[in-house]
Design an enzyme around this catalytic site. Structure first.
Site, mmCIF file in Angstrom:
data_model
loop_
_atom_site.group_PDB
_atom_site.id
_atom_site.type_symbol
_atom_site.label_atom_id
_atom_site.label_comp_id
_atom_site.label_asym_id
_atom_site.label_seq_id
_atom_site.Cartn_x
_atom_site.Cartn_y
_atom_site.Cartn_z
ATOM 1 N N GLY B 7 0.832 -1.210 0.000
ATOM 2 C CA GLY B 7 0.000 0.000 0.000
ATOM 3 C C GLY B 7 0.858 1.248 0.000
ATOM 4 O O GLY B 7 1.561 1.509 0.965
ATOM 5 N N LYS B 181 -10.611 2.844 19.150
ATOM 6 C CA LYS B 181 -10.382 3.696 17.971
ATOM 7 C C LYS B 181 -11.678 3.860 17.179
ATOM 8 O O LYS B 181 -12.004 4.956 16.704
ATOM 9 C CB LYS B 181 -9.284 3.067 17.091
ATOM 10 C CG LYS B 181 -8.935 3.862 15.825
ATOM 11 C CD LYS B 181 -7.978 5.000 16.104
ATOM 12 C CE LYS B 181 -7.787 5.954 14.932
ATOM 13 N NZ LYS B 181 -7.043 5.380 13.811
ATOM 14 N N SER B 249 -10.502 13.203 8.846
ATOM 15 C CA SER B 249 -10.315 12.662 7.496
ATOM 16 C C SER B 249 -11.635 12.655 6.731
ATOM 17 O O SER B 249 -11.672 12.877 5.526
ATOM 18 C CB SER B 249 -9.748 11.242 7.581
ATOM 19 O OG SER B 249 -10.608 10.426 8.347
#
Lengths: 297, 297
Positions: B7, B181, B249
């Site tokens: 990635g 998270k 984001s």
């Protein structure tokens, strides 16, 4: 004939302009003496969508000088300012015929407290934006619907206001008229403001449409308009389509950092839902979201 | 030591940069041959918040050439691309130790289907933005938490990755680590995206805070983390405060017209809620609203 117009905002100026154009004599009552002075000196500047301008002279006074001289008087202040007009409760204004042009339904309580024999309510389907003290931009041509709330003066209002270039119609049922407008506002305005999209996208965007449907179901339930569901839903979709490129007033408020009218639209639905123990989660959520957008740190 | 990095996005480049800086040899596997070629020729350009730049050489290959040569390999593709890595199920990669760094929890099903003896998962608390094929802007310094999902390789990963300027810690409970998270993401990301505000305003704006609380309650209920409510809520508020000026984001995706990660965050919560017959109206509403923002006509 002299016709009073309380409120020198976009709609007050727009109506005064057409009153004057059509042979009446508007007398505008403004919040500030400064605006009244400016209007007396400069008249109203009207601008249409093709940016053609026209100007008419008008009389204007500060609202504190209001003495009820005009037998007919339009009230075009914002929903949120209606309580400032407590002086209309004075019996000396009993014979004046008033036409109230607020959005939503929270002004109805105030109307019930008034002593006048003739009270009408109306909904304005024009788009208009005030530009300084005395200029108004006519962004969307529509019509005004008028209905008698007390007494029977709606047809007189049509006679005073209606013109070929400024259509005004009389409606039989004031409640239905205001409620239908409220349903449209409650479904379109907060959602376009949150998603920042023009009205037309509410029907193209499947997720927006799904939220609008939820808002619609809650709203018609609260306003007891279920019996007309199919027709109202169709009317809502047609309205979105016809005003496809419009950015709603609430969206404009959010974009320009002004307070929105969420309290008198969705807030009113939530209030009524509470009183009747109806759950309106989607309206609640839209309300909070728009309030969060309204919030200034 | 050579370490594979599958990635070549912002996180892949950031980690490769620090690996190289700290004496390891990253081998980046990119989706396109074009990016691999570019990286081999130009290396990685790293830029910190003070706009100081540094450059390191790296090896890169197209992911189709992946042969599992490196004994340790980081998987930093997006959550939504994880299914493209089906080839990792091949037994020939059994002895490679993988570290998966996706947001959310929907990659866990994929991990369960893998034959490797050593699988770790991690959460990345860095802010990073890719800028072209080979440049990465380090917008927020944070740390990486790593936990063993299968086997016991997390401490090895700390040894490989940790440096003074790039902190990496080992966590005992992978589930708790990912869930915490996820709670943070589910509460902060969609709301900041819809309201278009930086993280800090979520606690200053009372209406935003009230919606965030609703999202929080629904999320901890679905993830069965209620026993830690007080502590998690406090942690969420501290995170908002510490990243006060950050734009999440998801907000960045909305602003730049990219698809958001709503499916793998709120979508995952809704999916689990459905399976357990829990109602999550606020999450549902946020999901639909962000989907409406994602919609492209």
């Amino acid at each position: 004939m002299e016709v009073g117009v309380i409120g020198g905002g976009a709609i007050g100026l727009l109506i005064s302009y057409f009153l004057k154009l059509n042979g009446q004599e508007p007398v505008i009552y403004t919040r500030t003496t400064a605006q009244a002075k400016f209007l007396n000196q400069n008249g109203i500047t009207y601008r249409n969508q093709s940016s053609n301008e026209n100007k008419v002279n008008v009389q204007a006074r500060c609202v504190q000088e209001y003495s009820g001289e005009e037998a007919y008087c339009i009230v075009s202040v914002k929903q949120t300012s209606i309580s400032e007009l407590f002086f209309l409760k004075d019996e000396k204004f009993e014979d004046v015929s008033y036409l109230f042009l607020q959005n939503g339904i929270s002004h109805l309580k105030f109307l019930e407290s008034l002593p006048q024999k003739n009270l009408s309510v109306g909904v304005v389907e024009h788009g208009a934006l005030k530009d300084g003290y005395s200029s108004v931009n006519h962004l969307g041509e529509g019509r005004i619907k008028v209905s008698s709330f007390k007494g029977d003066s709606s047809s007189e209002w049509v006679e005073i206001l209606h013109a070929l270039n400024f259509p005004v119609t009389a409606e039989r049922d004031w409640k239905e008229m205001l409620y239908i407008k409220l349903i449209m506002n409650a479904c379109i305005n907060p959602l376009t403001a949150v998603l920042r999209i023009p009205n037309g996208q509410l029907i193209e965007n499947e997720y927006a449409l799904s939220i609008m449907k939820e808002l619609f179901e809650e709203t018609i339930l609260v306003l007891e308009m279920n019996n007309n569901r199919e027709e109202l839903w169709k009317e809502l979709l047609v309205l979105c389509r016809n005003t496809s490129f419009n950015r709603s007033s609430m969206l404009k408020s959010v974009e320009s950092g002004q307070q929105t009218e969420i309290d008198s639209i969705t807030g009113e639905i939530i209030e009524r839902a509470k009183n009747r123990n109806i759950l309106v989660p989607c309206s609640m959520h839209m309300f909070k979201t728009v309030k969060a957008l309204d919030w200034r740190g």
